[in-house]
Design a protein around this motif. Sequence first.
Motif, PDB file in Angstrom:
ATOM      1  N   LEU A  98       0.728  -1.330   0.031  1.00 67.28           N
ATOM      2  CA  LEU A  98       0.109   0.081  -0.039  1.00 67.28           C
ATOM      3  C   LEU A  98       0.837   1.302   0.130  1.00 67.28           C
ATOM      4  O   LEU A  98       0.542   2.250  -0.695  1.00 67.28           O
ATOM      5  N   LEU A  99       2.050   1.170   0.789  1.00 69.01           N
ATOM      6  CA  LEU A  99       2.886   2.425   0.718  1.00 69.01           C
ATOM      7  C   LEU A  99       3.580   2.490  -0.593  1.00 69.01           C
ATOM      8  O   LEU A  99       3.604   3.498  -1.224  1.00 69.01           O
ATOM      9  N   HIS A 100       3.740   1.314  -1.410  1.00 68.96           N
ATOM     10  CA  HIS A 100       4.360   1.598  -2.566  1.00 68.96           C
ATOM     11  C   HIS A 100       3.353   2.168  -3.483  1.00 68.96           C
ATOM     12  O   HIS A 100       3.685   2.872  -4.402  1.00 68.96           O
ATOM     13  N   GLU A 101       2.231   1.887  -3.428  1.00 72.70           N
ATOM     14  CA  GLU A 101       0.993   2.330  -4.270  1.00 72.70           C
ATOM     15  C   GLU A 101       0.886   3.833  -3.844  1.00 72.70           C
ATOM     16  O   GLU A 101       0.706   4.672  -4.726  1.00 72.70           O
ATOM     17  N   VAL A 102       0.833   4.375  -2.747  1.00 72.02           N
ATOM     18  CA  VAL A 102       1.087   5.748  -2.382  1.00 72.02           C
ATOM     19  C   VAL A 102       2.103   6.223  -2.858  1.00 72.02           C
ATOM     20  O   VAL A 102       1.901   7.818  -3.448  1.00 72.02           O
ATOM     21  N   VAL A 103       3.096   5.699  -2.855  1.00 78.44           N
ATOM     22  CA  VAL A 103       4.335   6.620  -3.659  1.00 78.44           C
ATOM     23  C   VAL A 103       4.444   6.793  -4.887  1.00 78.44           C
ATOM     24  O   VAL A 103       4.461   7.888  -5.560  1.00 78.44           O
ATOM     25  N   GLU A 104       3.764   5.610  -5.546  1.00 80.65           N
ATOM     26  CA  GLU A 104       3.507   5.787  -7.050  1.00 80.65           C
ATOM     27  C   GLU A 104       2.488   7.051  -7.447  1.00 80.65           C
ATOM     28  O   GLU A 104       2.604   7.664  -8.394  1.00 80.65           O
ATOM     29  N   ARG A 105       1.391   7.093  -6.369  1.00 78.55           N
ATOM     30  CA  ARG A 105       0.458   8.348  -6.732  1.00 78.55           C
ATOM     31  C   ARG A 105       1.008   9.662  -6.571  1.00 78.55           C
ATOM     32  O   ARG A 105       0.903  10.484  -7.167  1.00 78.55           O
ATOM     33  N   VAL A 106       1.951   9.582  -5.487  1.00 80.16           N
ATOM     34  CA  VAL A 106       2.866  10.958  -5.349  1.00 80.16           C
ATOM     35  C   VAL A 106       3.626  11.148  -6.441  1.00 80.16           C
ATOM     36  O   VAL A 106       3.642  12.387  -6.954  1.00 80.16           O
ATOM     37  N   ALA A 107       4.257  10.393  -6.975  1.00 84.97           N
ATOM     38  CA  ALA A 107       5.097  10.542  -8.404  1.00 84.97           C
ATOM     39  C   ALA A 107       4.425  10.959  -9.511  1.00 84.97           C
ATOM     40  O   ALA A 107       4.961  11.683 -10.003  1.00 84.97           O
ATOM     41  N   SER A 108       2.780  10.599  -9.449  1.00 86.87           N
ATOM     42  CA  SER A 108       2.374  11.036 -10.717  1.00 86.87           C
ATOM     43  C   SER A 108       1.880  12.602 -10.682  1.00 86.87           C
ATOM     44  O   SER A 108       1.199  13.171 -11.327  1.00 86.87           O
ATOM     45  N   LEU A 109       1.915  13.350  -9.251  1.00 84.67           N
ATOM     46  CA  LEU A 109       1.233  14.561  -9.170  1.00 84.67           C
ATOM     47  C   LEU A 109       2.054  15.629  -9.954  1.00 84.67           C
ATOM     48  O   LEU A 109       3.473  15.270 -10.077  1.00 84.67           O
ATOM     49  N   ASN A 110       1.561  16.522 -10.402  1.00 80.86           N
ATOM     50  CA  ASN A 110       2.259  17.713 -10.968  1.00 80.86           C
ATOM     51  C   ASN A 110       2.373  18.686  -9.949  1.00 80.86           C
ATOM     52  O   ASN A 110       2.319  18.460  -8.795  1.00 80.86           O
ATOM     53  N   ALA A 111       3.216  19.522 -10.337  1.00 84.71           N
ATOM     54  CA  ALA A 111       3.905  20.738  -9.411  1.00 84.71           C
ATOM     55  C   ALA A 111       2.771  21.358  -8.367  1.00 84.71           C
ATOM     56  O   ALA A 111       2.846  21.563  -7.267  1.00 84.71           O
ATOM     57  N   ILE A 112       1.579  21.585  -9.097  1.00 80.77           N
ATOM     58  CA  ILE A 112       0.650  22.386  -8.350  1.00 80.77           C
ATOM     59  C   ILE A 112      -0.107  21.380  -7.545  1.00 80.77           C
ATOM     60  O   ILE A 112      -0.331  21.606  -6.115  1.00 80.77           O
ATOM     61  N   GLU A 113      -0.315  20.038  -7.901  1.00 73.01           N
ATOM     62  CA  GLU A 113      -1.051  19.304  -7.169  1.00 73.01           C
ATOM     63  C   GLU A 113       0.026  18.938  -5.943  1.00 73.01           C
ATOM     64  O   GLU A 113      -0.419  18.678  -4.672  1.00 73.01           O
ATOM     65  N   ALA A 114       1.414  18.780  -5.970  1.00 69.51           N
ATOM     66  CA  ALA A 114       2.342  18.428  -5.042  1.00 69.51           C
ATOM     67  C   ALA A 114       2.481  19.576  -4.106  1.00 69.51           C
ATOM     68  O   ALA A 114       2.624  19.009  -2.677  1.00 69.51           O
ATOM     69  N   GLU A 115       2.306  20.736  -4.378  1.00 68.28           N
ATOM     70  CA  GLU A 115       2.248  21.803  -3.539  1.00 68.28           C
ATOM     71  C   GLU A 115       0.661  21.950  -2.748  1.00 68.28           C
ATOM     72  O   GLU A 115       0.892  22.052  -1.294  1.00 68.28           O
ATOM     73  N   GLU A 116      -0.175  21.628  -3.407  1.00 66.97           N
ATOM     74  CA  GLU A 116      -1.377  21.496  -2.852  1.00 66.97           C
ATOM     75  C   GLU A 116      -1.367  20.296  -1.737  1.00 66.97           C
ATOM     76  O   GLU A 116      -2.028  20.592  -0.507  1.00 66.97           O
ATOM     77  N   TYR A 117      -0.935  19.242  -1.769  1.00 65.22           N
ATOM     78  CA  TYR A 117      -1.134  18.259  -0.857  1.00 65.22           C
ATOM     79  C   TYR A 117       0.255  17.879  -0.166  1.00 65.22           C
ATOM     80  O   TYR A 117       0.611  16.732   0.134  1.00 65.22           O
ATOM     81  N   ARG A 118       0.951  19.059  -0.177  1.00 65.67           N
ATOM     82  CA  ARG A 118       2.594  18.899   0.616  1.00 65.67           C
ATOM     83  C   ARG A 118       2.322  18.333   1.868  1.00 65.67           C
ATOM     84  O   ARG A 118       3.099  17.562   2.309  1.00 65.67           O
ATOM     85  N   VAL A 124       2.676  10.763   4.560  1.00 70.83           N
ATOM     86  CA  VAL A 124       3.151   9.628   4.021  1.00 70.83           C
ATOM     87  C   VAL A 124       4.642   9.459   4.282  1.00 70.83           C
ATOM     88  O   VAL A 124       4.976   8.130   4.546  1.00 70.83           O
ATOM     89  N   ASP A 125       5.364  10.272   3.978  1.00 67.13           N
ATOM     90  CA  ASP A 125       6.988  10.173   4.519  1.00 67.13           C
ATOM     91  C   ASP A 125       6.946   9.730   5.790  1.00 67.13           C
ATOM     92  O   ASP A 125       7.866   8.826   6.112  1.00 67.13           O
ATOM     93  N   GLY A 126       6.444  10.381   6.816  1.00 67.82           N
ATOM     94  CA  GLY A 126       6.380   9.741   8.249  1.00 67.82           C
ATOM     95  C   GLY A 126       5.769   8.470   8.165  1.00 67.82           C
ATOM     96  O   GLY A 126       6.194   7.583   9.269  1.00 67.82           O
ATOM     97  N   ASP A 127       4.706   8.103   7.570  1.00 66.90           N
ATOM     98  CA  ASP A 127       4.297   6.632   7.608  1.00 66.90           C
ATOM     99  C   ASP A 127       5.279   5.621   7.146  1.00 66.90           C
ATOM    100  O   ASP A 127       5.220   4.503   7.821  1.00 66.90           O
ATOM    101  N   ILE A 128       5.952   6.160   6.158  1.00 69.29           N
ATOM    102  CA  ILE A 128       6.892   5.145   5.708  1.00 69.29           C
ATOM    103  C   ILE A 128       8.108   4.681   7.007  1.00 69.29           C
ATOM    104  O   ILE A 128       8.291   3.800   7.050  1.00 69.29           O
ATOM    105  N   VAL A 129       8.476   6.082   7.328  1.00 70.21           N
ATOM    106  CA  VAL A 129       9.351   5.891   8.524  1.00 70.21           C
ATOM    107  C   VAL A 129       8.654   4.875   9.861  1.00 70.21           C
ATOM    108  O   VAL A 129       9.709   4.020  10.024  1.00 70.21           O
TER     109      VAL A 129
END
Length: 342
Positions: A98-118, A124-129
């Motif tokens: 599931l974490l793998h799946e979330v990372v793939e979704r993060v990779a698909s975000l464009n710059a505006i989306e990545a900033e919106e969901y920062r 998610v970064d904390g979840d992985i840790v």
Amino acid sequence: MTTTKPKAKTAHVNMMTDTIIGNLPLDGLQSIMRNLLTTQPGLTPIFEEQTRNYLYETAHKLSRAANSALDTEAFFASLRKRICCMVGCGLCYQALPLLHEVVERVASLNAIEAEEYRGEIAAVDGDIVQALTAIQKTLLVPTGSRDLTDEEARPLQDLRSALLACRESYHTKGQAFLLERGLDATIQLLDPSATSQTTTTVQSTLPPELPPTPITESFTLNDTIQLPRIFTGLWQLSSPAWGSASRSKMMEQFSSYVSRGFTAFDMADHYGDAEIIFGRYRSSSAYSNSMFAATKYCVFHPMAVSEEAVRANVTERCRRLNMEKIDLLQFHWQFVCSPASK
């Protein structure tokens, strides 16, 4: 004539109890659950087992097709909650896909989306840790710790590949990579001797530094080291439940503390990636010699004390902190009645 009050029927009690569960506000239900588990610790294994059963029974609802149909906000909310539950009840390895799946979704975000969901990405970064910290605990054995099996390592290798691909995607698009902590922790778990593949980006993310301000409230350790009376504790890095932030934001805060004279930091081997992040920060700072790192060697399971086991743990502390020696190592032994501790 005396009468005996009849006992309430189980079905009736269950129905009324279910009425409470169905109508209590969420914060009230959570508070009651915490009180139950605190006052009745024997319920914890049952609670965890029932949680695992529920997660297994509802796993079919989280197919990739179903997840891909969710909008980004719902996707993060749905999968993050499930991942946290899985890690909390001992299904840390099962949470990796599931974490793998979330990372793939993060990779698909464009710059505006990545900033919106920062904020969500930092969580998610904390979840992985947190998941990797839980996995590390499964490797503890009486003689110290064991290596990952091939079966255990495989989903971790897949996660590492997804994180590296995500980083490459973000760099190609000119975006700041926001899963640095997760990548660092994954690399170190798979290959403790490896040099982190994200260390090279640390220097560029550090803000302009100011020299430490002399602090008036201090004490002397071992008659030689003057330290502030207040240490900066890094316990909150053990879980995103305490809050989340990117590695660069954490380093900004470290720099802010140091510039104000709070140069001593306290952490432990189970505080998530606290040692890794502080080690990265300290080794990249112009004022590293002014800082003091206190960490802990904690034993939460029965083990046979041996020179090999102790040396392995201390060596790991040095490696994660990127130091040749530890400023202060605190020892926490939970099983004080263990014969091995006498």
